[in-house]
Scaffold this active site. Structure first.
Site, PDB file in Angstrom:
ATOM      1  N   ALA A   1       0.744  -1.203  -0.017  1.00 46.47           N
ATOM      2  CA  ALA A   1       0.030   0.024  -0.070  1.00 46.47           C
ATOM      3  C   ALA A   1       0.869   1.201  -0.029  1.00 46.47           C
ATOM      4  O   ALA A   1       0.592   2.298  -0.545  1.00 46.47           O
ATOM      5  CB  ALA A   1      -1.119   0.013   1.193  1.00 46.47           C
ATOM      6  N   THR A   2       1.808   1.432   0.681  1.00 48.70           N
ATOM      7  CA  THR A   2       2.698   2.236   0.691  1.00 48.70           C
ATOM      8  C   THR A   2       3.366   2.716  -0.753  1.00 48.70           C
ATOM      9  O   THR A   2       3.247   4.074  -1.076  1.00 48.70           O
ATOM     10  CB  THR A   2       3.936   2.438   1.583  1.00 48.70           C
ATOM     11  OG1 THR A   2       3.525   2.213   2.906  1.00 48.70           O
ATOM     12  CG2 THR A   2       5.126   3.410   1.597  1.00 48.70           C
TER      13      THR A   2
ATOM     14  N   ASN B   1      -7.299   4.055   9.781  1.00 46.49           N
ATOM     15  CA  ASN B   1      -6.325   2.984  10.375  1.00 46.49           C
ATOM     16  C   ASN B   1      -6.343   3.181  11.910  1.00 46.49           C
ATOM     17  O   ASN B   1      -6.102   2.194  12.515  1.00 46.49           O
ATOM     18  CB  ASN B   1      -5.114   2.713   9.606  1.00 46.49           C
ATOM     19  CG  ASN B   1      -4.246   4.044   9.771  1.00 46.49           C
ATOM     20  OD1 ASN B   1      -4.639   5.132   8.990  1.00 46.49           O
ATOM     21  ND2 ASN B   1      -3.321   4.023  10.450  1.00 46.49           N
TER      22      ASN B   1
ATOM     23  N   GLN C   1      -7.968  -0.137   4.677  1.00 46.24           N
ATOM     24  CA  GLN C   1      -8.786  -0.635   5.974  1.00 46.24           C
ATOM     25  C   GLN C   1     -10.321  -0.981   5.784  1.00 46.24           C
ATOM     26  O   GLN C   1     -10.739  -1.497   6.480  1.00 46.24           O
ATOM     27  CB  GLN C   1      -8.514   0.048   7.162  1.00 46.24           C
ATOM     28  CG  GLN C   1      -7.136   0.232   7.780  1.00 46.24           C
ATOM     29  CD  GLN C   1      -6.635  -1.158   8.325  1.00 46.24           C
ATOM     30  OE1 GLN C   1      -7.259  -1.872   8.688  1.00 46.24           O
ATOM     31  NE2 GLN C   1      -5.257  -1.173   8.538  1.00 46.24           N
TER      32      GLN C   1
ATOM     33  N   SER D   1      -3.772  -3.466   0.453  1.00 51.93           N
ATOM     34  CA  SER D   1      -2.680  -4.021   0.930  1.00 51.93           C
ATOM     35  C   SER D   1      -2.865  -5.477   1.086  1.00 51.93           C
ATOM     36  O   SER D   1      -3.862  -5.809   1.607  1.00 51.93           O
ATOM     37  CB  SER D   1      -2.387  -3.511   1.956  1.00 51.93           C
ATOM     38  OG  SER D   1      -1.337  -4.248   2.732  1.00 51.93           O
TER      39      SER D   1
ATOM     40  N   HIS E   1      -1.261  -7.809   3.243  1.00 46.11           N
ATOM     41  CA  HIS E   1      -1.411  -8.497   4.386  1.00 46.11           C
ATOM     42  C   HIS E   1      -2.306  -7.834   5.391  1.00 46.11           C
ATOM     43  O   HIS E   1      -2.502  -8.242   6.426  1.00 46.11           O
ATOM     44  CB  HIS E   1      -0.150  -8.263   4.978  1.00 46.11           C
ATOM     45  CG  HIS E   1       0.399  -6.944   5.294  1.00 46.11           C
ATOM     46  ND1 HIS E   1       0.621  -6.461   6.696  1.00 46.11           N
ATOM     47  CD2 HIS E   1       0.746  -5.825   4.547  1.00 46.11           C
ATOM     48  CE1 HIS E   1       1.025  -5.096   6.751  1.00 46.11           C
ATOM     49  NE2 HIS E   1       1.052  -4.671   5.558  1.00 46.11           N
TER      50      HIS E   1
ATOM     51  N   THR F   1      10.496  -7.593 -11.432  1.00 42.44           N
ATOM     52  CA  THR F   1      10.143  -8.937 -11.645  1.00 42.44           C
ATOM     53  C   THR F   1       8.891  -9.070 -10.839  1.00 42.44           C
ATOM     54  O   THR F   1       8.858  -8.759  -9.612  1.00 42.44           O
ATOM     55  CB  THR F   1      11.329  -9.900 -11.283  1.00 42.44           C
ATOM     56  OG1 THR F   1      12.415  -9.519 -12.068  1.00 42.44           O
ATOM     57  CG2 THR F   1      10.678 -11.365 -11.403  1.00 42.44           C
TER      58      THR F   1
ATOM     59  N   CYS G   1       3.286   2.175  11.270  1.00 46.31           N
ATOM     60  CA  CYS G   1       4.254   3.134  10.427  1.00 46.31           C
ATOM     61  C   CYS G   1       4.521   4.479  11.307  1.00 46.31           C
ATOM     62  O   CYS G   1       5.574   4.954  10.957  1.00 46.31           O
ATOM     63  CB  CYS G   1       3.732   3.408   9.268  1.00 46.31           C
ATOM     64  SG  CYS G   1       3.278   1.855   8.157  1.00 46.31           S
TER      65      CYS G   1
END
Lengths: 150, 393
Positions: free
Chosen positions: B71-72, B154, B183, B201, B203, B239, B329
Site C-alpha cells: 500500500a505504501t 486505520n 482498512q 494491501s 497483508h 520482476t 508506521c
C-alpha cells in the site's frame, strides 16, 4: 536522510556537563569516579517502558546508573519510587540528548569507565543486553546491529 | 496462556486458504513472468488470470489493476504519479487536497511534495475524524489535480464520506480522486465508480506482506516511481512477485465472498467491546459510534496525566494482550497525529490505544480484553504506574 550513528563514538569522553536529578541535586558526570551506565529512554516508547524493570535487575559493583528521560517532575518522582532511590534520574529533552550525547534513538545505553571514556554503547532491551554492554570492552555487537540510524 | 492479539490493522495472519497457495506458488512458479520461454509464459498467464479475477471482483478492467509491493508504494505511485504527470504536461505547480488524518504513506508523501513547492491543503476533520465534503469543495482551486481521502481510518476506524466526495469530484474531471482502501476493503462497502485511484494491501486482508494493488482507471495519467522493464503496463518495473500476486488474488476474492458473514460477526463483537468500554468513565472513546465507524477498530484514550500509550501497551502485554496505538508506521511518534487533528488535545493524543478485531477473535477473548482494561484502569488509579510493569499474569 543521512545515515547517522546513534550515541557518541566509542573512545570519546562523556560530556563534562552537570544535570539536576530527581532530588534536585546537581550531578557532574565527570565528578562520578565509578563506571557510569547511562540509559536514555522515552515514556512514549514501548521498548523503553519494558526496559525499566530490567534496569532494576542490574547490580554491578562500582557502577553508577543514570537514567535520562524527558519525563516531567511527577513522573520523575514515580520513577524514583520505582527504583527505590537507587539510581539518579534526570529530566532531559530529546533535543538535549541529541546535543549532549548524540542520542537519537531510544532506548539506548552508553557505558563509560572510571576515566569517563565511553567503551560500550548500544540499544538494550533487557538486563542481559545491559550486562553484555557493561562487560564488553571496545564496542558491543549491538553497535553493529543497532548503533546506526538510517 | 497464549497471547491475545488485537493488532489486526497492523497485520493479519494468512487466511488458511492462502497458506497452501503461498507454498505451492513459491515452489512451482519460480520462473520470471517476463521471460519469453514456455515456463515464463505459463507464469505470465497465471499473473494475467489473477489480474482478471481481481478486476472482476472490483468491477474494473484488468488493465486498471497494477500490482505493487504494498500500500505504501501504491499510495506514493498514485500521488507522485499524478503530480509529476501534470507537471510534465503543463510545467505548472499543481494543488493537492488530503485530510489531516491520512495514513503516513499519503500524509508524508504530500508533505514532501509541499516542501518541493507543490501546493497542498491538509483538510481538518471534526471530533469524529470525519472530513466535511463542503469544506473539501471550498478548498478546490483551479490547479487542483488530486484529492486523496482514505475510506476507513486505520487508527480510529472512522468511515469517510468517500461516495459523496466521489460524486462531487465527478463534476470536476480535471481532478483525480484517490482512495486509500486498505482498512475498508472487506469491511465497509465501496463502489469504485467515482474513484480514479484505489489502494489495497495484501497483508491486511489475509494475504502475504510485500504485495499490494493500485487501481488506476483508464485515462489517469501517471508517471512511474521507478524505471526499468515494461512490467505492469509500464507503470511499475521489476520482476513480478508471483506468489504474492497469486495469494493476493485469493485473499481479495475471499474477503468479498466472506464479507457479509465477517462484518456481521465483527459488528456484534465491536458492539460488545465498545459498549463495555463506554461504561468505563475514565476512558475517552475516540472511535465514533457505528455506522460512522468500521466494525473492526476501536480507539480509546485514558485521560490521566502521565499515562502514555506505551505504558498501557506494556501493562496490557503483562496480561498477555497485544495492542498498539497509532499505526505501525507511526509507532515511534510521541502523539498520534490523527488524534491531535480530531481533538487538539496532546494528552488524549499521547494516551491512545487501538484495538483491531478479526473474525478469529472470540467473545471470550473480548471479555478477557475488557476485564483486563478495566483492571488496568483500577490498578493505575491506585498504584505507581511503573510498579504495574513488574506484575506478570
Amino acid at each position: 536522510m543521512k545515515n547517522v550513528e546513534n550515541g557518541q563514538k566509542i573512545g570519546e569522553l562523556i560530556p563534562d556537563k552537570s544535570y539536576i536529578n530527581q532530588h534536585n541535586t546537581t550531578l557532574n558526570l565527570r565528578a562520578i569516579r565509578k563506571r557510569k551506565v547511562l540509559f536514555f529512554i522515552s515514556l512514549h516508547c514501548v521498548r523503553c517502558i519494558d526496559l525499566l524493570p530490567e534496569i532494576k535487575k542490574v547490580r554491578e559493583p562500582n557502577t553508577e546508573i543514570l537514567l535520562f528521560s524527558s519525563a516531567d517532575q511527577e513522573d520523575l518522582q514515580e520513577l524514583d519510587h520505582f527504583f527505590q532511590q537507587k539510581i539518579s534520574i534526570v529530566s532531559l529533552s530529546h533535543e538535549q540528548a541529541k546535543l549532549d550525547f548524540q542520542v537519537y534513538d531510544y532506548p539506548f545505553c552508553i557505558v563509560a569507565d572510571t576515566s569517563h571514556c565511553i567503551y560500550s554503547k548500544g540499544a538494550a532491551y533487557n538486563a542481559v543486553d545491559v550486562m553484555e554492554l557493561i562487560h564488553h570492552r571496545g564496542g558491543s555487537k549491538f553497535l553493529k546491529m543497532f548503533g546506526k540510524r538510517i | 496462556m497464549d497471547k491475545l492479539y488485537f493488532d489486526y490493522c497492523a497485520s493479519a495472519p494468512l487466511h488458511p486458504q492462502v497458506i497452501h497457495k503461498l507454498i505451492d506458488s513459491s515452489v512451482n512458479l519460480y520462473a520470471n513472468a517476463s521471460s519469453t520461454h514456455e515456463i515464463g509464459f505459463e507464469v505470465n498467464r497465471i499473473i494475467e488470470a489473477s489480474r482478471e479475477r481481481i478486476a472482476n471482483v472490483l468491477h474494473v478492467k484488468p488493465s486498471e489493476v497494477i500490482f505493487t509491493s504494498g500500500a505504501t508504494e501504491s499510495n506514493n505511485m498514485a500521488i507522485l504519479g499524478v503530480v509529476r504527470a501534470y507537471m510534465k504536461r503543463t510545467s505548472q505547480i499543481p494543488h493537492l487536497i488530503l485530510s489531516e488524518v491520512e495514513h503516513s504513506s499519503v500524509y508524508n508523501c504530500c508533505k514532501q511534495l509541499r516542501d518541493e513547492g507543490v501546493e497542498v491543503t491538509f483538510l481538518g476533520v471534526d471530533r469524529s475524524g470525519v472530513v466535511n465534503p463542503s469544506a473539501l469543495e471550498k478548498a478546490i482551486q483551479d490547479n487542483t489535480v488530486l484529492v486523496s481521502i482514505m475510506h476507513v481510518n486505520n487508527e480510529t476506524g472512522t468511515i469517510q464520506p468517500v461516495h459523496e466526495i466521489g460524486k462531487l469530484l465527478k463534476t470536476k474531471p480535471a481532478i483525480q480522486f484517490h482512495v486509500d482502501g486498505v482498512q475498508g476493503f472487506g469491511k465497509a462497502n465501496l463502489d469504485l465508480e467515482d474513484i480514479d485511484l484505489y489502494t489495497l494491501s495484501g497483508h491486511k486482508m489475509g494475504g502475504p506482506k510485500g504485495i499490494g494493488i493500485l487501481i488506476a482507471k483508464e485515462g489517469v495519467e501517471l508517471m512511474p516511481l521507478m524505471y526499468g522493464g515494461n512490467n505492469e503496463f509500464g507503470h511499475r518495473p521489476g520482476t513480478t512477485n508471483v506468489p504474492g500476486v497469486v495469494c493476493l488474488t485469493e485473499a481479495v476474492e475471499l474477503s468479498i465472498a466472506e464479507q457479509a458473514e465477517t462484518t456481521t460477526y465483527l459488528t456484534s463483537l465491536h458492539h460488545f467491546i465498545y459498549s463495555k468500554l463506554q461504561s468505563i468513565p475514565e476512558l475517552i472513546i475516540n472511535t465514533p459510534e457505528p455506522p460512522l465507524s468500521a466494525p473492526h477498530i476501536i480507539n480509546f484514550s485514558y485521560h490521566n496525566k502521565g499515562i502514555t500509550s506505551a505504558i498501557m501497551i506494556s501493562i496490557l502485554a503483562k496480561k498477555n494482550i497485544v495492542v498498539s496505538s497509532q499505526s505501525a508506521c507511526s509507532s515511534k511518534a510521541k502523539e498520534s497525529r490523527v488524534l491531535m487533528a480530531m481533538t487538539h488535545n496532546e494528552e488524549i493524543a499521547s494516551s491512545s490505544i487501538r484495538l483491531s478485531l478479526h473474525e478469529s477473535v472470540s467473545f471470550d477473548d473480548a471479555k478477557y480484553l475488557v476485564n483486563s482494561i478495566t483492571e488496568m484502569i483500577d490498578q493505575i488509579k491506585s498504584t505507581n504506574k511503573f510498579q504495574l510493569l513488574l506484575h506478570q499474569k
